[in-house]
Write a protein that holds these residues in place. Structure first.
Motif, mmCIF file in Angstrom:
data_model
loop_
_atom_site.group_PDB
_atom_site.id
_atom_site.type_symbol
_atom_site.label_atom_id
_atom_site.label_comp_id
_atom_site.label_asym_id
_atom_site.label_seq_id
_atom_site.Cartn_x
_atom_site.Cartn_y
_atom_site.Cartn_z
ATOM 1 N N LYS A 34 0.826 -1.205 0.000
ATOM 2 C CA LYS A 34 0.000 0.000 0.000
ATOM 3 C C LYS A 34 0.862 1.258 0.000
ATOM 4 O O LYS A 34 0.603 2.195 -0.760
ATOM 5 C CB LYS A 34 -0.918 -0.021 1.233
ATOM 6 C CG LYS A 34 -1.841 1.176 1.338
ATOM 7 C CD LYS A 34 -2.957 0.938 2.354
ATOM 8 C CE LYS A 34 -2.450 0.734 3.756
ATOM 9 N NZ LYS A 34 -3.561 0.703 4.739
ATOM 10 N N MET A 35 1.911 1.281 0.826
ATOM 11 C CA MET A 35 2.752 2.476 0.914
ATOM 12 C C MET A 35 3.541 2.697 -0.375
ATOM 13 O O MET A 35 3.726 3.836 -0.808
ATOM 14 C CB MET A 35 3.696 2.358 2.111
ATOM 15 C CG MET A 35 3.007 2.443 3.460
ATOM 16 S SD MET A 35 4.156 2.436 4.868
ATOM 17 C CE MET A 35 4.899 0.813 4.738
ATOM 18 N N PRO A 40 0.694 8.387 -1.477
ATOM 19 C CA PRO A 40 1.846 9.304 -1.576
ATOM 20 C C PRO A 40 2.946 8.840 -0.624
ATOM 21 O O PRO A 40 2.664 8.425 0.506
ATOM 22 C CB PRO A 40 1.254 10.647 -1.140
ATOM 23 C CG PRO A 40 -0.218 10.523 -1.345
ATOM 24 C CD PRO A 40 -0.555 9.092 -1.084
ATOM 25 N N LEU A 41 4.197 8.888 -1.065
ATOM 26 C CA LEU A 41 5.291 8.377 -0.248
ATOM 27 C C LEU A 41 5.399 9.112 1.084
ATOM 28 O O LEU A 41 5.821 8.536 2.092
ATOM 29 C CB LEU A 41 6.606 8.474 -1.018
ATOM 30 C CG LEU A 41 6.706 7.576 -2.264
ATOM 31 C CD1 LEU A 41 8.049 7.781 -2.957
ATOM 32 C CD2 LEU A 41 6.524 6.117 -1.883
ATOM 33 N N GLY A 42 5.020 10.378 1.110
ATOM 34 C CA GLY A 42 5.093 11.138 2.352
ATOM 35 C C GLY A 42 4.139 10.648 3.420
ATOM 36 O O GLY A 42 4.291 10.994 4.596
ATOM 37 N N LEU A 50 13.365 5.129 0.194
ATOM 38 C CA LEU A 50 14.091 4.673 -0.994
ATOM 39 C C LEU A 50 13.538 3.333 -1.464
ATOM 40 O O LEU A 50 13.319 3.127 -2.668
ATOM 41 C CB LEU A 50 15.589 4.561 -0.688
ATOM 42 C CG LEU A 50 16.473 4.065 -1.839
ATOM 43 C CD1 LEU A 50 16.344 4.972 -3.059
ATOM 44 C CD2 LEU A 50 17.932 3.962 -1.394
ATOM 45 N N TYR A 51 13.313 2.430 -0.542
ATOM 46 C CA TYR A 51 12.732 1.140 -0.905
ATOM 47 C C TYR A 51 11.359 1.322 -1.543
ATOM 48 O O TYR A 51 11.064 0.732 -2.591
ATOM 49 C CB TYR A 51 12.617 0.255 0.339
ATOM 50 C CG TYR A 51 11.793 -0.989 0.109
ATOM 51 C CD1 TYR A 51 12.330 -2.084 -0.554
ATOM 52 C CD2 TYR A 51 10.474 -1.061 0.540
ATOM 53 C CE1 TYR A 51 11.571 -3.225 -0.793
ATOM 54 C CE2 TYR A 51 9.710 -2.195 0.308
ATOM 55 C CZ TYR A 51 10.262 -3.272 -0.349
ATOM 56 O OH TYR A 51 9.504 -4.389 -0.585
ATOM 57 N N LEU A 52 10.518 2.144 -0.932
ATOM 58 C CA LEU A 52 9.171 2.359 -1.454
ATOM 59 C C LEU A 52 9.219 3.007 -2.838
ATOM 60 O O LEU A 52 8.435 2.655 -3.726
ATOM 61 C CB LEU A 52 8.362 3.223 -0.488
ATOM 62 C CG LEU A 52 8.166 2.647 0.922
ATOM 63 C CD1 LEU A 52 7.434 3.646 1.810
ATOM 64 C CD2 LEU A 52 7.401 1.336 0.868
ATOM 65 N N TRP A 53 10.154 3.945 -3.026
ATOM 66 C CA TRP A 53 10.281 4.611 -4.325
ATOM 67 C C TRP A 53 10.723 3.624 -5.403
ATOM 68 O O TRP A 53 10.198 3.615 -6.517
ATOM 69 C CB TRP A 53 11.268 5.764 -4.204
ATOM 70 C CG TRP A 53 11.509 6.497 -5.488
ATOM 71 C CD1 TRP A 53 10.694 7.391 -6.103
ATOM 72 C CD2 TRP A 53 12.675 6.370 -6.332
ATOM 73 N NE1 TRP A 53 11.266 7.842 -7.274
ATOM 74 C CE2 TRP A 53 12.481 7.235 -7.430
ATOM 75 C CE3 TRP A 53 13.850 5.633 -6.246
ATOM 76 C CZ2 TRP A 53 13.430 7.361 -8.442
ATOM 77 C CZ3 TRP A 53 14.797 5.746 -7.258
ATOM 78 C CH2 TRP A 53 14.578 6.608 -8.333
ATOM 79 N N ALA A 215 10.260 12.080 -0.394
ATOM 80 C CA ALA A 215 8.973 12.080 0.315
ATOM 81 C C ALA A 215 8.598 13.414 0.931
ATOM 82 O O ALA A 215 7.516 13.528 1.505
ATOM 83 C CB ALA A 215 8.992 10.997 1.401
ATOM 84 N N GLY A 216 9.482 14.397 0.871
ATOM 85 C CA GLY A 216 9.134 15.696 1.436
ATOM 86 C C GLY A 216 9.365 15.777 2.934
ATOM 87 O O GLY A 216 10.153 15.025 3.517
ATOM 88 N N GLU A 217 8.654 16.670 3.589
ATOM 89 C CA GLU A 217 8.880 16.982 5.001
ATOM 90 C C GLU A 217 8.765 15.783 5.935
ATOM 91 O O GLU A 217 9.510 15.699 6.918
ATOM 92 C CB GLU A 217 7.906 18.083 5.437
ATOM 93 C CG GLU A 217 8.182 18.618 6.831
ATOM 94 C CD GLU A 217 7.295 19.796 7.181
ATOM 95 O OE1 GLU A 217 7.206 20.132 8.372
ATOM 96 O OE2 GLU A 217 6.674 20.378 6.256
#
Length: 693
Positions: A34-35, A40-42, A50-53, A215-217
């Motif tokens: 799901k992630m 959204p990765l954030g 990095l793994y999720l991307w 992933a941003g902030e």
């Protein structure tokens, strides 16, 4: 060419075994899928950005995404063998190095290549880290520290556990600089301090910098929301409270490690206690011993500390042995044993060898009696779960360990080959039988697999998020959610074989997928019903929503004016901390009102009925330990501005072993919605009039 052929053969075996299987590990596989693919990765709850991307690329595979993930896992796992081979070549001949690599890749830890989890990627990262640390390339120490920091930073974006390898890496670099005899004392001190500082600074810079780009902030959090909340929820009052569970769990890890890696542990311990052994080994082997010792010690120590910290979550947590948090170090331990086969025979008896061997033999004998009392399974530790110390096969493993230790302590060169080509193949065979048996049960699929796949295929794609999955146990529900493949499906956790009450029917979802034997309320006809599952299209809700309040936010605005009996706000909502919860609203409730709660029960309250009251009206309901939606209807005088909930049995986490939380918990409420059902009541009344003959 031989190495490439060996790695290709391992990859082919992994793909032959893994492809086509159903998912296995929940909640992990559903959360990572799901992630990586659907959110959204954030918004990921773990900082594995990095793994999720990287694995977001599996979206290109459509419904075959899980097999694409397994192919990527296999490539990374087999690719790690190349790095371990380059490390092994520093200490041995090519064919022996290839044999060590093949033994490492055939170890039961390769079971993780079958899962949508980051273990295979992390294994690849550690192999690269080991090569950077131990390659004989003439890099300056600051440059080596810089590269190690880069690899560690990227590993921390695969699994946050890599952060705990940073201090060990700094110690390794500092020791390497200090042992640089070609430099003056002051220069060695400066070099050691510089190298020890570079690696963590670069690692943290990569973690936060690259994480922010991906992933941003949210990537600026050190551990991510999941681990931060878990730590906060189980934080002990003092470190002393960790000692007892840490001792119990640490004892189990010591026994398991000794059964699996008896001779490598002897070589490491001998290098620690014997200066003569270190002098005979030489600088290259000393660096391998130091690196393996620090990596194994930090990873295993983190595992024991983490397990001790979550011991209050349940009595079985402390006896679970999560070997997968450090089995990535095992190839280095096998390289260490194989290197002993390449050393001159003039070593005679190792100084203090009998003392080390005797201690480990004592642990092995202790393990025969006590290790079976620990929780051993193919998910937490596939290497050890296949070795049954109550059967002759387990006794054979221990016997080979004892014999190898004895030969080594006596000074015989047969100890290392006996362990590497005698004990290890036996352990690998037992582990492979165990893991293959575990994976074999995933071939035919279970009810949640069939139901989830049917819902995915027959519910319109734009309505996949409108499905609620009802079953017994969160793992069964998540298995079906994995196949539905939509991030906002809901869950309804039911007691075994219990009917679904009308108030449990989803109000804000259009579909209900029921897994198992759970009779439906009267009037509902499934679109599809089998022995395993039923898919129901729910009637449209024509009530009018008056307002919604999220309990994670302050009172006083919107729907809720105030409340009593609720604790402080948390990220998901609030727990009750009293026998009664009273919610006060900013406006009177309608005469025909429906109260929609997203809530869960704590501990024993999940088996007992709650009571909700509005004025003179009351109704009873039950909740599961997981957040679920329920809708309760009342008829009021139109003047009520409050409702109350009676908690059956408030209980404190402190009474269950978590002294950090003394609140008396009962019901956890994420949100509450009030709707006016007058229109529905009028429609039902007209229908009843028309049906009168």
């Amino acid at each position: 060419m031989v190495l490439c052929a060996a790695l290709a053969a391992v990859l082919a075996w992994l793909l032959y075994r893994n492809l086509g299987l159903y998912p296995a590990i929940f909640a992990d596989e559903w959360y990572y899928s799901k992630m990586a693919r659907l959110m959204p990765l954030g918004e990921a709850i773990v900082p594995s950005y990095l793994y999720l991307w990287l694995f977001r690329g599996s979206l290109a595979c459509g419904d075959g995404f899980l097999d694409c993930v397994r192919i990527a896992n296999g490539l990374l796992f087999a690719g790690a063998g190349a790095f371990f081979y380059f490390v092994a070549r520093v200490y041995m001949r090519p064919l022996l190095a290839i044999a060590v690599v093949v033994l490492s890749l055939l170890a039961p830890t390769n079971i993780y290549t079958a899962y949508f989890m980051p273990e295979a990627t992390y294994y690849f990262g550690f192999a690269a880290l080991s090569w950077v640390a131990l390659t004989p390339r003439p890099w300056s120490l600051p440059r080596r520290a810089l590269l190690l920091g880069v690899v560690l930073g990227m590993m921390s974006l695969v699994k946050v556990h890599a952060l705990f390898l940073i201090p060990a890496t700094s110690l390794f670099l500092a020791a390497s600089a200090w042992l640089g005899a070609h430099e003056q004392h002051d220069q060695r001190v400066r070099t050691a301090l510089l190298a020890a500082a570079i690696a963590p600074l670069v690692a943290l810079g990569i973690k936060f910098g690259l994480g922010f780009l991906i992933a941003g902030e949210p990537a600026l959090s050190l551990f991510g929301s999941f681990y931060a909340n878990a730590a906060a929820g189980t934080r002990p009052r003092s470190l002393l409270e960790l000692l007892a569970p840490a001792f119990i769990n640490g004892r189990g890890h010591l026994m398991a490690l000794t059964v699996l890696m008896s001779l490598p542990l002897a070589l490491l311990l001998h290098a620690v206690v014997s200066r003569t052994a270190r002098q005979q080994a030489g600088s290259a082997l000393n660096r391998l011993q130091l690196f393996a010792f620090l990596m194994l010690g930090s990873a295993a120590g983190m595992t024991i500390a983490y397990t001790a910290s979550i011991a209050p979550l349940g009595p079985l947590e402390v006896v679970r042995l999560h070997l997968r948090y450090y089995t990535f170090v095992f190839p280095l331990l096998l390289i260490l044993v194989a290197s002993a086969m390449e050393r001159p025979a003039a070593g005679a008896r190792p100084p203090l060898g009998w003392l080390v061997a005797l201690g480990l033999v004592t642990v092995l004998l202790f393990a025969l009696v006590r290790l079976p009392n620990f929780s051993l399974n193919p998910v937490d530790g596939p290497e050890i779960s296949g070795i049954n110390l109550r059967l002759w096969t387990g006794w054979l493993v221990v016997g080979l360990d004892v014999l190898a230790l004895g030969l080594w302590a006596f000074g015989s060169r047969l100890g290392a080959p006996l362990f590497l080509f005698g004990a290890m193949p036996v352990m690998l065979a037992l582990g492979t039988l165990e893991t293959n048996a575990y994976l074999a049960q995933l071939v035919p699929g279970w009810g949640p697999d069939h139901g989830g796949k049917y819902a995915h295929a027959h519910v319109p794609k734009q309505e996949h998020n409108q499905i609620t999955v009802a079953s017994t146990g969160a793992q069964e529900i998540m298995r079906a959610q994995f196949h539905i493949d939509a991030p906002d499906t809901a869950m309804l956790d039911l007691p075994p074989n219990s009917p679904i009450a009308e108030y449990q029917l989803p109000v804000r979802k259009k579909w209900l997928l029921v897994i198992g034997n759970h009779p439906l309320p009267p009037g509902l006809t499934p679109v599809k019903k089998t022995a395993d599952y039923a898919l129901v299209q729910l009637p449209l809700d024509d009530s009018r929503t008056l307002g919604t309040a999220e309990l994670s936010k302050p009172y006083g605005t919107g729907l809720l004016a105030d409340a009593q009996g609720l604790s402080h706000a948390e990220q998901w909502g609030r727990w009750s901390d009293a026998k009664q919860v009273v919610l006060h609203f900013n406006a009177p409730l309608p005469k025909n009102v429906q109260v929609i709660l997203t809530a869960r029960a704590f501990d024993v309250n999940a088996t007992l009925p709650f009571t909700m009251r509005i004025g003179a009206e009351s109704t009873r309901f039950q909740l599961s330990p997981s957040l679920q939606e329920l809708g309760l209807r009342f008829v009021t005088d139109g003047k009520q501005r409050s409702l109350s909930i009676e908690v059956p049995r408030p209980i404190s986490p402190a009474d269950l072993g978590n002294p950090a939380d003394a609140r008396k918990l009962g019901i956890g409420i994420a949100d509450i919605t009030i709707t006016d059902t007058s229109r529905r009541v009028q429609t039902q009344a007209r229908t009843q009039v028309l049906s009168v003959p």
